[in-house]
Design an enzyme around this catalytic site. Structure first.
Site, PDB file in Angstrom:
ATOM      1  N   SER A  12       0.754  -1.113   0.016  1.00 38.57           N
ATOM      2  CA  SER A  12       0.090   0.180   0.072  1.00 38.57           C
ATOM      3  C   SER A  12       0.940   1.337  -0.182  1.00 38.57           C
ATOM      4  CB  SER A  12      -0.947  -0.098   1.203  1.00 38.57           C
ATOM      5  OG  SER A  12      -1.702   1.082   1.107  1.00 38.57           O
ATOM      6  N   SER A  13       2.314   1.100  -0.023  1.00 36.36           N
ATOM      7  CA  SER A  13       3.029   2.279   0.123  1.00 36.36           C
ATOM      8  C   SER A  13       3.513   2.808  -1.323  1.00 36.36           C
ATOM      9  CB  SER A  13       4.385   1.865   0.870  1.00 36.36           C
ATOM     10  OG  SER A  13       5.259   2.779   0.379  1.00 36.36           O
ATOM     11  N   PRO A  14       3.145   4.078  -1.609  1.00 34.76           N
ATOM     12  CA  PRO A  14       3.559   4.654  -3.063  1.00 34.76           C
ATOM     13  C   PRO A  14       4.996   4.790  -3.060  1.00 34.76           C
ATOM     14  CG  PRO A  14       2.190   6.248  -1.810  1.00 34.76           C
ATOM     15  CD  PRO A  14       2.171   5.046  -0.942  1.00 34.76           C
ATOM     16  N   GLY A  16       7.004   2.741  -1.955  1.00 30.34           N
ATOM     17  CA  GLY A  16       7.656   1.356  -2.048  1.00 30.34           C
ATOM     18  C   GLY A  16       7.498   1.048  -3.471  1.00 30.34           C
ATOM     19  N   SER A 172       8.316   2.249   4.454  1.00 28.42           N
ATOM     20  CA  SER A 172       8.509   1.490   3.220  1.00 28.42           C
ATOM     21  C   SER A 172       8.866   2.495   2.260  1.00 28.42           C
ATOM     22  CB  SER A 172       7.097   1.129   2.864  1.00 28.42           C
ATOM     23  OG  SER A 172       6.984   0.605   1.565  1.00 28.42           O
TER      24      SER A 172
END
EC number: 5.99.1.4
Lengths: 200, 200
Positions: A12-14, A16, A172
């Site tokens: 869910s981490s942009p 990342g 992340s």
């Protein structure tokens, strides 16, 4: 070959997502592999009191702007998923299920999931959405559905999340290079330099 | 000459200290000046729910490590002040008091204060400590002591803090380049590139 890098991230981490586009190439330039380790930021946040970045007043607006700018800077498409943040549980379980048999295929699935979420704005939250994306890579939907309900797969993710937090992951991307921690997409250039020079 | 950059920072911020060593040089390469605007992160944190970075579990340990590594990377001395975080109120007041008459002298004082705090680990929190550092630049201690109690100077800082928050500042350093916000010492290379290319 020297020790692989460890790349901790949340689906869910942009940031990342952005790091996922570049980390293997950077490592390969220095003869290194990268082990991908999806984990759950929400669990780490219980330790650090963190909260989803884009929901923080003021800072969240900046982060959204910075993520879009960072994507443009590295020439990667960015489309915000309608539901955001979303749960990375199913995606992470699918990754580890596949990684037990074929790490390359698991990475390919992770890349595809990330690209679907942040490159095309698609939903990758639930088991059905993850099975659909996996099917586009030729995996059998029913196999994926079954795997996502498998207690052993669930346990594997729990263990990986614990291990990630034990290893110090709190954000992340969080990347370990020979024990040296780097947090954030903006540290990728530092990692490149670190691998080139042996550190400072 | 094109618009100056605006450099918002808190005197208690180690990343602000690192940015302060480089921002004017980067701007000058592109024919730009920099207006320095010390403000108080603690006030901004009331809006964002932020807290002093090094006090956050896990993330704080990483930040300490990253700050030391970043200082080594750019070849700047780093000595942790014994009392940390500390109040930047007196230092900021002294800055604005001086800036009203001589911006160059105010910047020199800010640099000296930052260097005392994070380059030598000295205390710069109270009025007496600030007067001592200012005296090393030839300022009269009594003038500084008097200025730090002056209601007009206090009011000036209050206004500057409000203006900084209005301008979107929520961290340190927070830098505006033609309205484009950049947060963090790790964005200085991006600012360099932004000024060179006109943005992306």
């Amino acid at each position: 070959m020297a020790e692989p890098l460890t790349f901790y991230f949340d689906f869910s981490s942009p940031y990342g997502y952005l790091a996922a586009q570049r980390i293997d190439e950077i490592a390969a330039r220095h003869g290194r592999n990268v082990v991908w380790k999806p984990y759950l930021l929400g669990v780490a946040f219980k330790e650090t009191g963190g909260q989803p970045l884009l929901e923080i007043p003021v800072k969240g607006d900046y982060a959204r702007h910075d993520i879009e700018r960072s994507a443009r800077q590295i020439g990667v498409p960015l489309v915000w998923p309608q539901a955001f943040p979303f749960s990375g549980v199913s995606a992470s379980r699918a990754y580890y299920w596949l990684a037990e048999r074929d790490e390359g295929a698991a990475k390919a699935l992770a890349r595809k999931l990330y690209r679907a979420a942040f490159g095309e704005g698609r939903d990758i939250a639930g088991p059905e959405a993850v099975a659909t994306v996996a099917a586009e890579l030729g995996h059998d939907k029913d196999d994926v559905r079954t795997a996502l309900k498998d207690p052993a797969v669930k346990e594997r993710l729990r263990r990986e999340v614990d291990d990630a937090i034990q290893a110090g992951a709190f954000g992340s991307p969080y990347i370990l290079v020979d024990g040296e921690p780097f947090w954030g997409h903006d540290r990728l250039d530092h990692i490149d330099k670190w691998l080139e020079t042996g550190g400072w």
